[in-house]
Design an enzyme around this catalytic site. Structure first.
Site, PDB file in Angstrom:
ATOM      1  N   ASN A  49     -48.534  -0.578  21.029  1.00 11.46           N
ATOM      2  CA  ASN A  49     -49.170   0.316  21.989  1.00 11.46           C
ATOM      3  C   ASN A  49     -50.689   0.374  21.813  1.00 11.46           C
ATOM      4  O   ASN A  49     -51.326   1.311  22.254  1.00 11.46           O
ATOM      5  CB  ASN A  49     -48.577   1.728  21.891  1.00 11.46           C
ATOM      6  CG  ASN A  49     -47.178   1.784  22.463  1.00 11.46           C
ATOM      7  OD1 ASN A  49     -46.768   0.904  23.205  1.00 11.46           O
ATOM      8  ND2 ASN A  49     -46.444   2.825  22.111  1.00 11.46           N
ATOM      9  N   ARG A  77     -46.681  10.608  20.049  1.00 13.92           N
ATOM     10  CA  ARG A  77     -45.279  10.501  19.642  1.00 13.92           C
ATOM     11  C   ARG A  77     -44.722   9.081  19.605  1.00 13.92           C
ATOM     12  O   ARG A  77     -43.582   8.881  19.236  1.00 13.92           O
ATOM     13  CB  ARG A  77     -44.362  11.377  20.504  1.00 13.92           C
ATOM     14  CG  ARG A  77     -44.759  12.817  20.512  1.00 13.92           C
ATOM     15  CD  ARG A  77     -43.759  13.723  21.171  1.00 13.92           C
ATOM     16  NE  ARG A  77     -43.379  13.316  22.478  1.00 13.92           N
ATOM     17  CZ  ARG A  77     -42.285  13.745  23.102  1.00 13.92           C
ATOM     18  NH1 ARG A  77     -41.485  14.596  22.519  1.00 13.92           N
ATOM     19  NH2 ARG A  77     -41.997  13.328  24.310  1.00 13.92           N
ATOM     20  N   ASP A  78     -45.495   8.072  19.980  1.00 17.25           N
ATOM     21  CA  ASP A  78     -44.991   6.693  19.961  1.00 17.25           C
ATOM     22  C   ASP A  78     -46.106   5.736  19.536  1.00 17.25           C
ATOM     23  O   ASP A  78     -46.305   4.688  20.139  1.00 17.25           O
ATOM     24  CB  ASP A  78     -44.436   6.320  21.336  1.00 17.25           C
ATOM     25  CG  ASP A  78     -43.545   5.083  21.304  1.00 17.25           C
ATOM     26  OD1 ASP A  78     -42.932   4.808  20.255  1.00 17.25           O
ATOM     27  OD2 ASP A  78     -43.449   4.394  22.345  1.00 17.25           O
ATOM     28  N   LEU A  79     -46.832   6.127  18.488  1.00 19.28           N
ATOM     29  CA  LEU A  79     -47.927   5.275  18.007  1.00 19.28           C
ATOM     30  C   LEU A  79     -47.363   4.091  17.237  1.00 19.28           C
ATOM     31  O   LEU A  79     -46.596   4.258  16.293  1.00 19.28           O
ATOM     32  CB  LEU A  79     -48.866   6.084  17.114  1.00 19.28           C
ATOM     33  CG  LEU A  79     -49.691   7.135  17.830  1.00 19.28           C
ATOM     34  CD1 LEU A  79     -50.417   8.025  16.830  1.00 19.28           C
ATOM     35  CD2 LEU A  79     -50.683   6.495  18.786  1.00 19.28           C
TER      36      LEU A  79
END
Length: 173
Positions: free
Chosen positions: A26, A20-22
């Site tokens: 990251n 959900r936060d690619l």
């Protein structure tokens, strides 16, 4: 490099999870190997392969606004297509050197995402039409039209027999 990122992400798919936060920030490098990080937003998928809109399942911290997919912006239940969107953002930035939607003004960036208005780099790289098709299939506004995980990992651009160096395959956007 992108194929290695997909190999790392495959662990999420095998375990029925979504990140959900690619985003590029990251991904860390260990030598030549990309390592996915920041698991604070990872959630399990339910039988219908969606994250239910139960407040207990939502992230305690806000998502990075510039990577939100259309379904996240609309606050709708979502699943794997949000990670396909994030992977598409990563691939676009790896090739073009810029975020596809972000400008210096947040409201304009949000409008670019909403209207699917892509930012162009100052100098455009030579990129094959097949690679462009892959990027845009990952960055479809409608999650139902986004490329599936299986089609992504089997895409011919990621096939070692596909020629990246053939200038006859290149054209301008």
């Amino acid at each position: 490099m992108f194929k290695k990122i997909l190999k790392g992400y495959s662990w999420f798919r095998e375990n029925n999870l979504i990140h959900r936060d690619l985003k590029l920030q990251n991904i860390f490098m260990k030598g030549e190997e990309p390592i996915l990080s920041d698991f604070g937003t990872v959630r399990a998928l339910h039988e219908e392969l969606r994250v239910n809109k139960d407040p207990d399942e939502m992230s305690p911290r806000p998502f990075t606004r510039t990577i939100l997919s259309s379904e996240q912006v609309r606050d709708e239940p979502y699943g794997v297509p949000v990670d396909i969107w994030g992977l598409g953002l990563i691939l676009y930035q790896m090739i073009y050197g810029i975020h596809p939607f972000v400008t210096s003004k947040e409201i304009e960036s949000q409008r670019n995402i909403d209207e699917m208005r892509f930012q162009k780099p100052d100098v455009e790289p030579l990129i094959s039409p097949v690679c462009k098709e892959l990027i845009y299939s990952m960055l479809q506004k409608d999650p139902e039209k986004r490329i599936t995980w299986d089609d992504l990992i089997n895409h011919k651009v990621l096939n070692p027999e596909f020629s990246y160096a053939n200038p006859l395959l290149s054209d301008k956007i």
